[in-house]
Design a protein around this motif. Sequence first.
Motif, PDB file in Angstrom:
ATOM      1  N   SER A 279       0.880  -1.164   0.000  1.00  0.00           N
ATOM      2  CA  SER A 279       0.000   0.000   0.000  1.00  0.00           C
ATOM      3  C   SER A 279       0.921   1.219   0.000  1.00  0.00           C
ATOM      4  N   TRP A 280       0.366   2.362  -0.321  1.00  0.00           N
ATOM      5  CA  TRP A 280       1.162   3.582  -0.458  1.00  0.00           C
ATOM      6  C   TRP A 280       0.621   4.728   0.372  1.00  0.00           C
ATOM      7  N   TYR A 281      -0.612   4.567   0.844  1.00  0.00           N
ATOM      8  CA  TYR A 281      -1.311   5.706   1.424  1.00  0.00           C
ATOM      9  C   TYR A 281      -0.659   6.241   2.697  1.00  0.00           C
ATOM     10  N   ALA A 282      -0.151   5.348   3.555  1.00  0.00           N
ATOM     11  CA  ALA A 282       0.435   5.819   4.817  1.00  0.00           C
ATOM     12  C   ALA A 282       1.651   6.702   4.546  1.00  0.00           C
ATOM     13  N   ARG A 283       2.485   6.282   3.564  1.00  0.00           N
ATOM     14  CA  ARG A 283       3.659   7.098   3.221  1.00  0.00           C
ATOM     15  C   ARG A 283       3.252   8.400   2.553  1.00  0.00           C
ATOM     16  N   PHE A 284       2.237   8.308   1.697  1.00  0.00           N
ATOM     17  CA  PHE A 284       1.741   9.508   1.016  1.00  0.00           C
ATOM     18  C   PHE A 284       1.254  10.548   2.031  1.00  0.00           C
ATOM     19  N   ILE A 285       0.440  10.096   2.986  1.00  0.00           N
ATOM     20  CA  ILE A 285      -0.164  11.062   3.917  1.00  0.00           C
ATOM     21  C   ILE A 285       0.888  11.639   4.865  1.00  0.00           C
ATOM     22  N   ALA A 286       1.863  10.804   5.286  1.00  0.00           N
ATOM     23  CA  ALA A 286       2.938  11.324   6.145  1.00  0.00           C
ATOM     24  C   ALA A 286       3.745  12.376   5.392  1.00  0.00           C
ATOM     25  N   GLN A 287       3.997  12.116   4.116  1.00  0.00           N
ATOM     26  CA  GLN A 287       4.776  13.053   3.306  1.00  0.00           C
ATOM     27  C   GLN A 287       4.039  14.381   3.107  1.00  0.00           C
ATOM     28  N   VAL A 288       2.777  14.312   2.700  1.00  0.00           N
ATOM     29  CA  VAL A 288       2.082  15.578   2.393  1.00  0.00           C
ATOM     30  C   VAL A 288       1.774  16.396   3.648  1.00  0.00           C
ATOM     31  N   THR A 289       1.560  15.729   4.776  1.00  0.00           N
ATOM     32  CA  THR A 289       1.293  16.521   5.996  1.00  0.00           C
ATOM     33  C   THR A 289       2.573  17.122   6.581  1.00  0.00           C
ATOM     34  N   THR A 290       3.742  16.721   6.052  1.00  0.00           N
ATOM     35  CA  THR A 290       5.020  17.272   6.519  1.00  0.00           C
ATOM     36  C   THR A 290       5.574  18.285   5.526  1.00  0.00           C
ATOM     37  N   HIS A 291       4.973  18.351   4.337  1.00  0.00           N
ATOM     38  CA  HIS A 291       5.500  19.188   3.262  1.00  0.00           C
ATOM     39  C   HIS A 291       4.907  20.601   3.304  1.00  0.00           C
ATOM     40  N   PRO A 292       5.764  21.634   3.181  1.00  0.00           N
ATOM     41  CA  PRO A 292       5.244  23.003   3.335  1.00  0.00           C
ATOM     42  C   PRO A 292       4.126  23.351   2.351  1.00  0.00           C
ATOM     43  N   SER A 293       4.150  22.780   1.145  1.00  0.00           N
ATOM     44  CA  SER A 293       3.164  23.191   0.138  1.00  0.00           C
ATOM     45  C   SER A 293       1.817  22.484   0.282  1.00  0.00           C
ATOM     46  N   TRP A 294       1.764  21.333   0.899  1.00  0.00           N
ATOM     47  CA  TRP A 294       0.523  20.548   0.914  1.00  0.00           C
ATOM     48  C   TRP A 294      -0.077  20.447   2.303  1.00  0.00           C
ATOM     49  N   ARG A 295       0.761  20.678   3.321  1.00  0.00           N
ATOM     50  CA  ARG A 295       0.372  20.427   4.691  1.00  0.00           C
ATOM     51  C   ARG A 295      -0.958  21.076   5.084  1.00  0.00           C
ATOM     52  N   GLU A 296      -1.073  22.365   4.818  1.00  0.00           N
ATOM     53  CA  GLU A 296      -2.231  23.091   5.318  1.00  0.00           C
ATOM     54  C   GLU A 296      -3.533  22.572   4.695  1.00  0.00           C
ATOM     55  N   ARG A 297      -3.504  22.423   3.378  1.00  0.00           N
ATOM     56  CA  ARG A 297      -4.706  21.981   2.658  1.00  0.00           C
ATOM     57  C   ARG A 297      -5.123  20.576   3.100  1.00  0.00           C
ATOM     58  N   VAL A 298      -4.142  19.681   3.251  1.00  0.00           N
ATOM     59  CA  VAL A 298      -4.453  18.293   3.605  1.00  0.00           C
ATOM     60  C   VAL A 298      -4.879  18.191   5.063  1.00  0.00           C
ATOM     61  N   SER A 299      -4.214  18.953   5.946  1.00  0.00           N
ATOM     62  CA  SER A 299      -4.584  18.913   7.366  1.00  0.00           C
ATOM     63  C   SER A 299      -6.021  19.375   7.548  1.00  0.00           C
ATOM     64  N   LYS A 300      -6.423  20.382   6.767  1.00  0.00           N
ATOM     65  CA  LYS A 300      -7.794  20.877   6.844  1.00  0.00           C
ATOM     66  C   LYS A 300      -8.772  19.765   6.445  1.00  0.00           C
ATOM     67  N   GLU A 301      -8.404  19.042   5.395  1.00  0.00           N
ATOM     68  CA  GLU A 301      -9.241  17.952   4.891  1.00  0.00           C
ATOM     69  C   GLU A 301      -9.390  16.845   5.947  1.00  0.00           C
ATOM     70  N   VAL A 302      -8.250  16.423   6.510  1.00  0.00           N
ATOM     71  CA  VAL A 302      -8.267  15.320   7.474  1.00  0.00           C
ATOM     72  C   VAL A 302      -8.873  15.778   8.803  1.00  0.00           C
ATOM     73  N   GLY A 303      -8.552  17.008   9.203  1.00  0.00           N
ATOM     74  CA  GLY A 303      -9.000  17.524  10.494  1.00  0.00           C
ATOM     75  C   GLY A 303     -10.484  17.827  10.550  1.00  0.00           C
ATOM     76  N   SER A 304     -11.150  17.837   9.388  1.00  0.00           N
ATOM     77  CA  SER A 304     -12.571  18.175   9.361  1.00  0.00           C
ATOM     78  C   SER A 304     -13.436  16.996   9.813  1.00  0.00           C
ATOM     79  N   SER A 305     -12.795  15.863  10.125  1.00  0.00           N
ATOM     80  CA  SER A 305     -13.551  14.685  10.560  1.00  0.00           C
ATOM     81  C   SER A 305     -14.346  14.977  11.834  1.00  0.00           C
ATOM     82  N   ARG A 306     -15.654  14.815  11.738  1.00  0.00           N
ATOM     83  CA  ARG A 306     -16.522  15.040  12.904  1.00  0.00           C
ATOM     84  C   ARG A 306     -16.264  14.000  13.989  1.00  0.00           C
ATOM     85  N   ALA A 307     -16.086  12.734  13.551  1.00  0.00           N
ATOM     86  CA  ALA A 307     -15.860  11.648  14.514  1.00  0.00           C
ATOM     87  C   ALA A 307     -14.562  11.899  15.287  1.00  0.00           C
ATOM     88  N   LEU A 308     -13.532  12.363  14.580  1.00  0.00           N
ATOM     89  CA  LEU A 308     -12.244  12.612  15.214  1.00  0.00           C
ATOM     90  C   LEU A 308     -12.379  13.709  16.273  1.00  0.00           C
TER      91      LEU A 308
END
Lengths: 214, 214
Positions: B110-139
């Motif tokens: 699988s590739w997703y765990a590495r992908f998500i760790a990379q983009v949430t650590t990268h200056p260009s993608w972090r903010e947009r992706v964190s907003k997406e993941v952080g919007s989880s109501r259950a979380l």
Amino acid sequence: MSQGKSDRGSETRELILVTAERLFAEHGVEAVSNRQVSEAAGQSNNFAVGYHFGSKEELVVAIVRRHSESVERRRAEMLAEIAGSPDLRDWMSCLVRPTTEHLASLGSPSWYARFIAQVTTHPSWRERVSKEVGSSRALQQIIESVFQLVPRLPEDVRQDRGNMSRLLIAHMCAERERALHEGTAPPRSTWESTAAGLVDALVGLWLAPVSARR
Amino acid sequence: MSQGKSDRGSETRELILVTAERLFAEHGVEAVSNRQVSEAAGQSNNFAVGYHFGSKEELVVAIVRRHSESVERRRAEMLAEIAGSPDLRDWMSCLVRPTTEHLASLGSPSWYARFIAQVTTHPSWRERVSKEVGSSRALQQIIESVFQLVPRLPEDVRQDRGNMSRLLIAHMCAERERALHEGTAPPRSTWESTAAGLVDALVGLWLAPVSARR
């Protein structure tokens, strides 16, 4: 080479290192070319990075070494102070504080915590940089001492918690550095309180009971 | 649009998402162009990514959504099962297992765990992706419940430990996925034992006493 020329060479090297670290932390290592680094460092020769470092990989490693020498020196000093301590907290402090104290000494904005979190997570740089950072003798001594302090933990759990400790320190420092730079309030007000929070959490993590294995 | 054409469109979209995720995890998001993704996905039109997703940022977000819907569904189910539980372990399980079970369901590699760790650590993608993941109501519900279970922790310590939990889960999963793929032995033999190790460690981390504040 005359002394003056050698000094200028080492000044240029330092200038390139500082500039590259900032650009890499701001935009991502892949997104910045060697030419852009040379230009931003005020070098009239666009191949200055190539001339002084060879490749981007060598530049990345040189940035790591510039900081890791200072972290390693602090770690060796702390290690000498706590030698033989039976208190897990001392050893966690020795894992955490050489890094947080180094970051505090850089002032704000610093870039290194974000840079190192990024390159150790990136497929192209991870292996080379991890080898560089993992070669720390003091770090290996700390991990061995911690393992001896938790004799009842199964080997795979020790390995696992060692990895958790490394990841937690690296990424918490990167998030704090970013929050400081962006002016969003980080939960902890100082690097010292960040360190205290990490030490508390890591002591809890290492002492946590292991649930029944399936 | 006819049904057949719409089906082909959605198949192409899916093919691009799967291909892009793998290439991004293997080489880094910045290092792979939209054109390379289109070609590797077997599209004769080199602008297929642009046509189906608009920009690389939208492609990155679409990859995240493709997985986060499944993770969110598992999380909502687990949340319903443990509603009102006074046991911190249940809540940590609810933080960890929706992700590890989703990763286990993907098979290897699988590739997703590495992908998500990379983009949430990268200056260009972090903010947009964190907003997406952080919007989880259950979380958000889980975090609020955990906060209520540790009433004596100061607010900044709670925030801090919430951040630690998120970072620990994301980066431990990425390291395990990489070790599985590279054939280097990860400390834990299964995703379930990885989850058990994370839950144990996180319970210890949350219950750790707070040392005297300076």
